[in-house]
Design an enzyme around this catalytic site. Structure first.
Site, mmCIF file in Angstrom:
data_model
loop_
_atom_site.group_PDB
_atom_site.id
_atom_site.type_symbol
_atom_site.label_atom_id
_atom_site.label_comp_id
_atom_site.label_asym_id
_atom_site.label_seq_id
_atom_site.Cartn_x
_atom_site.Cartn_y
_atom_site.Cartn_z
ATOM 1 N N VAL A 94 7.499 3.675 13.940
ATOM 2 C CA VAL A 94 6.492 4.603 14.257
ATOM 3 C C VAL A 94 6.150 4.054 15.416
ATOM 4 O O VAL A 94 5.755 2.932 15.600
ATOM 5 C CB VAL A 94 5.418 4.774 13.027
ATOM 6 C CG1 VAL A 94 4.375 5.515 13.563
ATOM 7 C CG2 VAL A 94 6.128 5.344 11.803
ATOM 8 N N GLY A 132 0.722 -1.346 -0.012
ATOM 9 C CA GLY A 132 -0.105 0.116 -0.151
ATOM 10 C C GLY A 132 0.876 1.281 0.041
ATOM 11 O O GLY A 132 0.670 2.278 -0.813
ATOM 12 N N GLU A 142 1.146 -23.343 0.377
ATOM 13 C CA GLU A 142 2.262 -23.193 -0.258
ATOM 14 C C GLU A 142 3.750 -23.614 0.442
ATOM 15 O O GLU A 142 4.528 -24.401 -0.027
ATOM 16 C CB GLU A 142 2.714 -21.471 -0.442
ATOM 17 C CG GLU A 142 1.675 -21.170 -1.695
ATOM 18 C CD GLU A 142 1.663 -19.850 -1.635
ATOM 19 O OE1 GLU A 142 0.889 -19.420 -2.755
ATOM 20 O OE2 GLU A 142 2.128 -19.163 -0.998
ATOM 21 N N ASP A 193 -3.755 -4.014 4.543
ATOM 22 C CA ASP A 193 -4.075 -4.799 5.427
ATOM 23 C C ASP A 193 -4.791 -4.475 6.961
ATOM 24 O O ASP A 193 -5.463 -5.322 7.479
ATOM 25 C CB ASP A 193 -2.857 -5.832 5.922
ATOM 26 C CG ASP A 193 -2.869 -7.017 4.757
ATOM 27 O OD1 ASP A 193 -3.571 -6.998 3.737
ATOM 28 O OD2 ASP A 193 -1.711 -7.740 4.903
HETATM 29 C C1 LIG Z 1 3.529 -15.176 3.504
HETATM 30 C C2 LIG Z 1 2.624 -14.191 2.821
HETATM 31 C C3 LIG Z 1 2.124 -14.579 1.513
HETATM 32 C C4 LIG Z 1 1.290 -13.736 0.966
HETATM 33 N N1 LIG Z 1 0.840 -14.231 -0.280
HETATM 34 C C5 LIG Z 1 0.003 -13.305 -1.085
HETATM 35 C C6 LIG Z 1 -0.396 -13.614 -2.328
HETATM 36 O O1 LIG Z 1 0.186 -14.606 -2.955
HETATM 37 N N2 LIG Z 1 -1.292 -12.583 -3.055
HETATM 38 C C7 LIG Z 1 -1.619 -11.550 -2.462
HETATM 39 O O2 LIG Z 1 -2.437 -11.147 -3.046
HETATM 40 N N3 LIG Z 1 -1.452 -11.370 -1.021
HETATM 41 C C8 LIG Z 1 -0.602 -12.076 -0.728
HETATM 42 N N4 LIG Z 1 -0.141 -11.824 0.742
HETATM 43 C C9 LIG Z 1 -0.790 -10.650 1.404
HETATM 44 C C10 LIG Z 1 0.023 -9.351 1.053
HETATM 45 O O3 LIG Z 1 1.241 -9.427 1.100
HETATM 46 C C11 LIG Z 1 -0.321 -8.127 1.808
HETATM 47 O O4 LIG Z 1 -2.077 -8.253 1.782
HETATM 48 C C12 LIG Z 1 0.024 -6.881 1.448
HETATM 49 O O5 LIG Z 1 1.321 -6.793 1.975
HETATM 50 C C13 LIG Z 1 -0.681 -5.874 2.369
HETATM 51 O O6 LIG Z 1 0.065 -4.592 2.245
HETATM 52 P P1 LIG Z 1 -0.044 -3.402 3.408
HETATM 53 O O7 LIG Z 1 0.669 -2.255 2.454
HETATM 54 O O8 LIG Z 1 -0.972 -3.442 3.844
HETATM 55 O O9 LIG Z 1 1.216 -4.200 4.247
HETATM 56 P P2 LIG Z 1 2.549 -4.504 4.110
HETATM 57 O O10 LIG Z 1 2.887 -4.869 2.540
HETATM 58 O O11 LIG Z 1 2.769 -5.757 5.205
HETATM 59 O O12 LIG Z 1 3.553 -3.296 4.572
HETATM 60 C C14 LIG Z 1 3.388 -2.892 5.965
HETATM 61 C C15 LIG Z 1 4.841 -2.128 5.918
HETATM 62 O O13 LIG Z 1 4.835 -1.483 7.085
HETATM 63 C C16 LIG Z 1 5.960 -1.497 7.863
HETATM 64 N N5 LIG Z 1 5.714 -1.196 9.275
HETATM 65 C C17 LIG Z 1 4.655 -1.931 10.095
HETATM 66 N N6 LIG Z 1 4.662 -1.196 11.374
HETATM 67 C C18 LIG Z 1 5.429 -0.225 11.254
HETATM 68 C C19 LIG Z 1 5.834 0.794 12.292
HETATM 69 N N7 LIG Z 1 5.423 0.784 13.365
HETATM 70 N N8 LIG Z 1 6.849 1.612 11.836
HETATM 71 C C20 LIG Z 1 7.481 1.566 10.397
HETATM 72 N N9 LIG Z 1 6.952 0.851 9.527
HETATM 73 C C21 LIG Z 1 6.103 -0.165 9.945
HETATM 74 C C22 LIG Z 1 6.609 -2.933 7.661
HETATM 75 O O14 LIG Z 1 7.688 -2.985 7.772
HETATM 76 C C23 LIG Z 1 5.880 -3.182 5.981
HETATM 77 O O15 LIG Z 1 7.030 -2.722 5.242
HETATM 78 C C24 LIG Z 1 0.909 -12.595 1.531
HETATM 79 C C25 LIG Z 1 0.917 -12.319 2.742
HETATM 80 C C26 LIG Z 1 2.129 -13.023 3.521
HETATM 81 C C27 LIG Z 1 2.399 -12.738 4.795
#
Ligand SMILES: Cc1cc2nc3c(=O)[nH]c(=O)nc-3n(C[C@H](O)[C@H](O)[C@H](O)COP(=O)(O)OP(=O)(O)OC[C@H]3O[C@@H](n4cnc5c(N)ncnc54)[C@H](O)[C@@H]3O)c2cc1C
Length: 463
Positions: free
Chosen positions: A84, A20, A183, A320
């Site tokens: 954060v 995101g 997987e 998420d």
């Molecule tokens: C093992 C696994 C397999 C997956 N496989 C799939 C798939 O095949 N297809 C699919 O569509 N989705 C898949 N997903 C889900 C997908 O990866 C997530 O839905 C997606 O990453 C969500 O994006 P996001 O930006 O919300 O969170 P994220 O991509 O998790 O990013 C969150 C970021 O915030 C940072 N962060 C968190 N807390 C803090 C803080 N307090 N201070 C600073 N930084 C912080 C983290 O370090 C991270 O970089 C999978 C997830 C996992 C765990």
């Protein structure tokens, strides 16, 4: 463009450089804003291929390019490595801790929070020590050490003529039969049945017991029944034992107790992996408390149709950690919300009309099971087997960042297919020890050295 009356550009702070956060940041490339991306890691993690790091197929760097390098050509962004810890919506300040412990105060005009989710152990947080999950790169490294360490220990148990111990080391239980659980079990089976057999002298790694359990009545619960049936059949052909309608009720270092249709059973297994529940980042709760927005059972904060928080049009939350229109916690909603939020911000700073509320475009879902085997469901077409695997592989390579990572991934996959080998299988005795016993190797080494010195002969007698 400067913010009205301030003489400076509009400041956007983005918390999280995942799917995101990176989408919103990149889509603001041309916007007249200054962006600060804060993440507690220095990389953008491609979570869908984490299981390949955990099972020795891919190296870490391939799925986790440095955020700085990803953003180096975008001049309106700076990246900060910091965690954060607080979001003050009244003073419009983000508080973060730098690597040296210094407290940073980051003022913003617009805040976007996309901090993702973590594991949920359904009220049994103590299980985290026995059944690690897989969300971060460090989690995947730990799992790899654990899995490789378990095969090493099985070899030693066999040499010590202890079949019970050998069986416990060769039993792998994965809790949660969603895409990640499927997987992982598939890849552990490939390791045990195809990659490792010729590497060990005492054990037959093909005798490993690999069990996949889920409290739901089917594997891959969100998928259509036909794809669930295919997945179950395929996993069983790969020698994986599937237990649905079965929940974990207890566990310790040596075993897991499960409760299913036939009652409770204790399974001796040194490796348990948690792929069951997720809980939103704690920043979701912080945003909920500060804005009055509700939280759902997974701790996700309810956002408005334009991804803002109630009463705070300058604060967006995506991915998420939010609940919006019942969307699943996968990459596409996070990425599309990121693109949408960038449009809202751009429209505001350029005095254009605001876009319509966010609308999700469902591109379908897929999961891989093993070599040449996958399921895919997109635009009403359901694929299984090689066509699904090809689609899965194409899309995953396409979404990886950078040609270097794409080529390296294709090379590793092809090499693995022809040679039955995996290049990322490094583990030291200290690392394996720490994963398998939760104790630092140094402590054990010094206690065994003490024990040795107490039984050693006086120096004058020693030769
Ligand atoms: C093992 C696994 C397999 C997956 N496989 C799939 C798939 O095949 N297809 C699919 O569509 N989705 C898949 N997903 C889900 C997908 O990866 C997530 O839905 C997606 O990453 C969500 O994006 P996001 O930006 O919300 O969170 P994220 O991509 O998790 O990013 C969150 C970021 O915030 C940072 N962060 C968190 N807390 C803090 C803080 N307090 N201070 C600073 N930084 C912080 C983290 O370090 C991270 O970089 C999978 C997830 C996992 C765990």
């Amino acid at each position: 463009m400067s913010d009205a009356g301030t003489g400076r550009r509009h400041r956007v702070v983005v918390v999280g450089g995942g799917f995101g956060g990176l989408s919103v940041t990149r889509a603001l490339d041309k916007a007249p804003v200054d962006i600060t991306v804060v993440d507690r890691t220095n990389h953008h993690l491609f979570q869908p291929l984490l299981y390949e790091v955990a099972t020795g197929i891919l190296s870490e760097g391939v799925i986790a390019p440095a955020l700085r390098s990803v953003l180096k050509r975008q001049e309106n962004v700076r990246a900060l490595l910091a965690e954060v810890t607080a979001l003050d919506l009244t003073s419009r300040t983000v508080t973060a801790i730098a690597p040296d412990g210094e407290v940073l105060e980051l003022p913003y005009d617009t805040l976007v929070v996309s901090a993702g989710a973590t594991h949920a152990y359904f009220g049994h947080d103590e299980w985290a020590a026995y059944a690690p999950g897989m969300k971060t790169l460090e989690d995947a490294r730990r799992l790899r050490r654990h899995i490789l360490g378990a095969f090493e220990m099985a070899e030693m148990a066999e040499l010590a003529k202890d079949p019970e111990e050998r069986a416990a080391w060769l039993t792998f239980v994965v809790v949660g039969a969603g895409p990640t659980g499927v997987e992982l079990t598939g890849q552990i089976a490939e390791l045990a049945h195809r990659v490792l057999p010729r590497d060990y002298r005492a054990i037959d790694t093909r005798q490993a017991t690999i069990i996949l359990i889920d409290a739901a009545p089917a594997v891959l619960p969100p998928f259509k029944e036909k794809l669930q049936r295919y997945t179950k059949r395929t996993l069983e052909k790969m020698g994986i034992e599937i237990r649905v309608s079965t929940a974990a009720v207890d566990m310790d270092d040596d075993s897991i107790t499960v409760k299913g249709p036939d009652g409770e059973q204790e399974i001796r297994a040194r490796t348990k992996i948690w792929a069951a529940g997720v809980r939103a980042s704690s920043l979701a709760r912080m945003l909920g408390e500060a804005s009055g927005a509700g939280l759902d059972r997974a701790g996700r904060v309810a956002v408005q149709p334009d991804c803002t928080l109630p009463g705070h049009p300058e604060v967006f939350a995506i991915g998420d950690m939010v609940s919006l229109n019942g969307l699943p916690g996968v990459a596409q909603p996070a990425m599309q919300e990121g693109g949408y939020v960038a449009k809202v911000i751009t429209s505001r700073v350029t005095d254009q009309p605001a876009p319509e509320p966010f609308k999700y475009f469902d591109k379908g879902s897929m999961a891989t099971i093993g070599r040449g085997r996958a399921v895919a469901d997109a635009f009403g077409v359901r694929l299984t087997g090689v066509p699904a695997f090809g689609t899965w592989a194409f899309i995953h390579v396409l979404y990886l960042i950078g040609w270097g990572s794409r080529i390296s991934t294709l090379y590793r996959w092809s090499w693995g297919m022809f040679t039955r080998n995996r290049g990322q299988r490094l583990v030291t005795v200290g690392q394996a020890r720490e994963e398998l016993t939760h104790r630092k190797f140094d402590e054990l080494r010094s206690s065994s050295a003490d024990a040795l010195s107490s039984t050693a002969p006086p120096a004058s007698e020693a030769r």
